[in-house]
Design a protein around this motif. Structure first.
Motif, PDB file in Angstrom:
ATOM      1  N   ARG A   9     -29.428  73.943  65.145  1.00 17.38           N
ATOM      2  CA  ARG A   9     -30.238  74.686  66.119  1.00 17.38           C
ATOM      3  C   ARG A   9     -29.497  74.863  67.436  1.00 17.38           C
ATOM      4  O   ARG A   9     -29.545  75.934  68.057  1.00 17.38           O
ATOM      5  CB  ARG A   9     -31.572  73.974  66.348  1.00 17.38           C
ATOM      6  CG  ARG A   9     -32.469  73.939  65.109  1.00 17.38           C
ATOM      7  CD  ARG A   9     -33.852  73.383  65.458  1.00 17.38           C
ATOM      8  NE  ARG A   9     -34.676  73.268  64.266  1.00 17.38           N
ATOM      9  CZ  ARG A   9     -34.737  72.194  63.492  1.00 17.38           C
ATOM     10  NH1 ARG A   9     -34.005  71.120  63.794  1.00 17.38           N
ATOM     11  NH2 ARG A   9     -35.503  72.177  62.425  1.00 17.38           N
ATOM     12  N   HIS A  10     -28.809  73.802  67.858  1.00 18.66           N
ATOM     13  CA  HIS A  10     -28.058  73.870  69.115  1.00 18.66           C
ATOM     14  C   HIS A  10     -26.961  74.935  69.040  1.00 18.66           C
ATOM     15  O   HIS A  10     -26.807  75.744  69.966  1.00 18.66           O
ATOM     16  CB  HIS A  10     -27.441  72.512  69.433  1.00 18.66           C
ATOM     17  CG  HIS A  10     -26.503  72.537  70.603  1.00 18.66           C
ATOM     18  ND1 HIS A  10     -26.933  72.731  71.895  1.00 18.66           N
ATOM     19  CD2 HIS A  10     -25.132  72.426  70.664  1.00 18.66           C
ATOM     20  CE1 HIS A  10     -25.885  72.734  72.710  1.00 18.66           C
ATOM     21  NE2 HIS A  10     -24.795  72.550  71.984  1.00 18.66           N
ATOM     22  N   ILE A  11     -26.218  74.954  67.935  1.00 18.93           N
ATOM     23  CA  ILE A  11     -25.148  75.939  67.770  1.00 18.93           C
ATOM     24  C   ILE A  11     -25.721  77.355  67.762  1.00 18.93           C
ATOM     25  O   ILE A  11     -25.212  78.263  68.425  1.00 18.93           O
ATOM     26  CB  ILE A  11     -24.365  75.674  66.467  1.00 18.93           C
ATOM     27  CG1 ILE A  11     -23.600  74.344  66.569  1.00 18.93           C
ATOM     28  CG2 ILE A  11     -23.411  76.824  66.162  1.00 18.93           C
ATOM     29  CD1 ILE A  11     -22.500  74.329  67.592  1.00 18.93           C
ATOM     30  N   GLY A  12     -26.794  77.563  66.996  1.00 17.88           N
ATOM     31  CA  GLY A  12     -27.402  78.883  66.940  1.00 17.88           C
ATOM     32  C   GLY A  12     -27.880  79.347  68.300  1.00 17.88           C
ATOM     33  O   GLY A  12     -27.626  80.503  68.708  1.00 17.88           O
ATOM     34  N   ASN A  13     -28.546  78.472  69.044  1.00 19.32           N
ATOM     35  CA  ASN A  13     -29.042  78.838  70.373  1.00 19.32           C
ATOM     36  C   ASN A  13     -27.907  79.088  71.356  1.00 19.32           C
ATOM     37  O   ASN A  13     -27.985  79.990  72.200  1.00 19.32           O
ATOM     38  CB  ASN A  13     -29.956  77.731  70.911  1.00 19.32           C
ATOM     39  CG  ASN A  13     -31.246  77.615  70.134  1.00 19.32           C
ATOM     40  OD1 ASN A  13     -31.680  78.565  69.484  1.00 19.32           O
ATOM     41  ND2 ASN A  13     -31.873  76.443  70.181  1.00 19.32           N
ATOM     42  N   MET A  14     -26.860  78.286  71.263  1.00 15.07           N
ATOM     43  CA  MET A  14     -25.732  78.431  72.175  1.00 15.07           C
ATOM     44  C   MET A  14     -25.067  79.790  72.014  1.00 15.07           C
ATOM     45  O   MET A  14     -24.792  80.496  72.995  1.00 15.07           O
ATOM     46  CB  MET A  14     -24.716  77.310  71.929  1.00 15.07           C
ATOM     47  CG  MET A  14     -23.490  77.377  72.832  1.00 15.07           C
ATOM     48  SD  MET A  14     -22.424  75.931  72.602  1.00 15.07           S
ATOM     49  CE  MET A  14     -21.967  76.091  70.883  1.00 15.07           C
ATOM     50  N   PHE A  15     -24.826  80.188  70.771  1.00 14.53           N
ATOM     51  CA  PHE A  15     -24.172  81.473  70.562  1.00 14.53           C
ATOM     52  C   PHE A  15     -25.109  82.643  70.825  1.00 14.53           C
ATOM     53  O   PHE A  15     -24.657  83.711  71.250  1.00 14.53           O
ATOM     54  CB  PHE A  15     -23.566  81.530  69.162  1.00 14.53           C
ATOM     55  CG  PHE A  15     -22.253  80.815  69.074  1.00 14.53           C
ATOM     56  CD1 PHE A  15     -21.083  81.425  69.497  1.00 14.53           C
ATOM     57  CD2 PHE A  15     -22.184  79.511  68.610  1.00 14.53           C
ATOM     58  CE1 PHE A  15     -19.872  80.755  69.449  1.00 14.53           C
ATOM     59  CE2 PHE A  15     -20.971  78.826  68.559  1.00 14.53           C
ATOM     60  CZ  PHE A  15     -19.810  79.454  68.981  1.00 14.53           C
ATOM     61  N   SER A  16     -26.399  82.449  70.614  1.00 16.92           N
ATOM     62  CA  SER A  16     -27.355  83.502  70.975  1.00 16.92           C
ATOM     63  C   SER A  16     -27.304  83.780  72.476  1.00 16.92           C
ATOM     64  O   SER A  16     -27.438  84.923  72.916  1.00 16.92           O
ATOM     65  CB  SER A  16     -28.783  83.096  70.564  1.00 16.92           C
ATOM     66  OG  SER A  16     -28.941  83.195  69.166  1.00 16.92           O
ATOM     67  N   SER A  17     -27.080  82.735  73.260  1.00 11.98           N
ATOM     68  CA  SER A  17     -27.071  82.890  74.722  1.00 11.98           C
ATOM     69  C   SER A  17     -25.888  83.698  75.226  1.00 11.98           C
ATOM     70  O   SER A  17     -25.938  84.260  76.328  1.00 11.98           O
ATOM     71  CB  SER A  17     -27.093  81.511  75.394  1.00 11.98           C
ATOM     72  OG  SER A  17     -25.832  80.851  75.262  1.00 11.98           O
ATOM     73  N   ILE A  18     -24.799  83.756  74.454  1.00  3.89           N
ATOM     74  CA  ILE A  18     -23.619  84.506  74.910  1.00  3.89           C
ATOM     75  C   ILE A  18     -23.379  85.765  74.079  1.00  3.89           C
ATOM     76  O   ILE A  18     -22.363  86.435  74.259  1.00  3.89           O
ATOM     77  CB  ILE A  18     -22.350  83.632  74.888  1.00  3.89           C
ATOM     78  CG1 ILE A  18     -22.004  83.209  73.447  1.00  3.89           C
ATOM     79  CG2 ILE A  18     -22.491  82.425  75.801  1.00  3.89           C
ATOM     80  CD1 ILE A  18     -20.613  82.636  73.311  1.00  3.89           C
ATOM     81  N   ALA A  19     -24.311  86.087  73.184  1.00  8.49           N
ATOM     82  CA  ALA A  19     -24.107  87.223  72.273  1.00  8.49           C
ATOM     83  C   ALA A  19     -23.729  88.518  72.972  1.00  8.49           C
ATOM     84  O   ALA A  19     -22.807  89.217  72.532  1.00  8.49           O
ATOM     85  CB  ALA A  19     -25.348  87.416  71.402  1.00  8.49           C
TER      86      ALA A  19
END
Length: 235
Positions: A9-19
């Protein structure tokens, strides 16, 4: 049944934030060399034309689009990722390139791919395997989804050898890259990147991990002075 971990979840959210800035920062921080790395990786996949491909951690679909460009009519790609926002950017890119019909996007972890055994001719992952929470399971899933005789291709950052260049690289990764990334993005991905790269197994150890997952004839070769390593295994 695989349940998403906190790290997933952390990885998914982190990359969503910089998409929205991801592609721009990739080109900037790699000086555009990442395009060449992907071309070399796609050249290792089979077949040479047409075919069914799996792109794990597809992100903004750079690898998927490169596959379609190189393999021509008849090729198709299933792209999986944890970040919906990254895949949304990828969908927009595919639409602009008039390649939407060639790529199917699915939200799924690498550890539990929603495909039957031997569904693909080749599977690839570019700069994403280090982000997989259970790396061994993710590799086993990639192998499972590829037909016998197909290829599993991994493109990943590595630590270059050599006292001078290796030290220069580590300084850039630890000190320069996070600051540049921070200027253009509020996300923590560019602070996380050097940590994840420096913690990644050495090429021989990762190649052995691929063998244990079900790949045979695993080879690995350094690209651009060892900044990146290209791994190829035969299912």
């Amino acid at each position: 049944m695989y349940r998403l971990t906190d790290r997933n979840r952390h990885i998914g959210n982190m990359f969503s934030s910089i998409a929205p800035r991801y592609d721009f920062l990739n080109r900037l921080l790699s000086l555009g060399v990442d395009r060449r790395w992907r071309r070399l990786a796609v050249a290792e996949t089979v077949p040479s034309a047409g075919g069914r491909f799996l792109d794990v951690a597809t992100g903004t679909a750079d690898m998927a689009l490169e596959i379609l460009r190189r393999k021509g009519p008849g090729a198709s790609v299933a792209g999986v990722d944890l970040s919906v926002e990254m895949m949304r950017v990828g969908q927009e890119k595919c639409a602009r390139a008039r390649r939407s019909r060639g790529v199917a996007f699915l939200r799924a972890p690498a550890e539990c791919l929603p495909f039957r055994d031997a569904s693909f001719d080749s599977a690839c992952v570019a700069f994403g395997i280090r982000n997989v929470a259970d790396r061994e399971r993710g590799l086993r899933e990639m192998c499972r989804a590829v037909r016998h005789g197909g290829r599993v291709v991994v493109l990943e950052f590595s630590s270059p050898p050599g006292t001078f260049f290796g030290a220069l690289y580590r300084f850039y990764f630890k000190s320069v890259l996070p600051r540049i990334g921070g200027i253009f993005s509020r996300g923590s991905a560019y602070a996380y990147l050097p940590e994840s790269v420096l913690a990644f197994p050495e090429p021989p150890a990762f190649a052995e991990m691929m063998r244990a997952a079900g790949c045979a004839s695993v080879t690995h070769r350094p690209l651009t002075f060892g900044i990146v390593t290209l791994y190829v295994g035969v299912r």
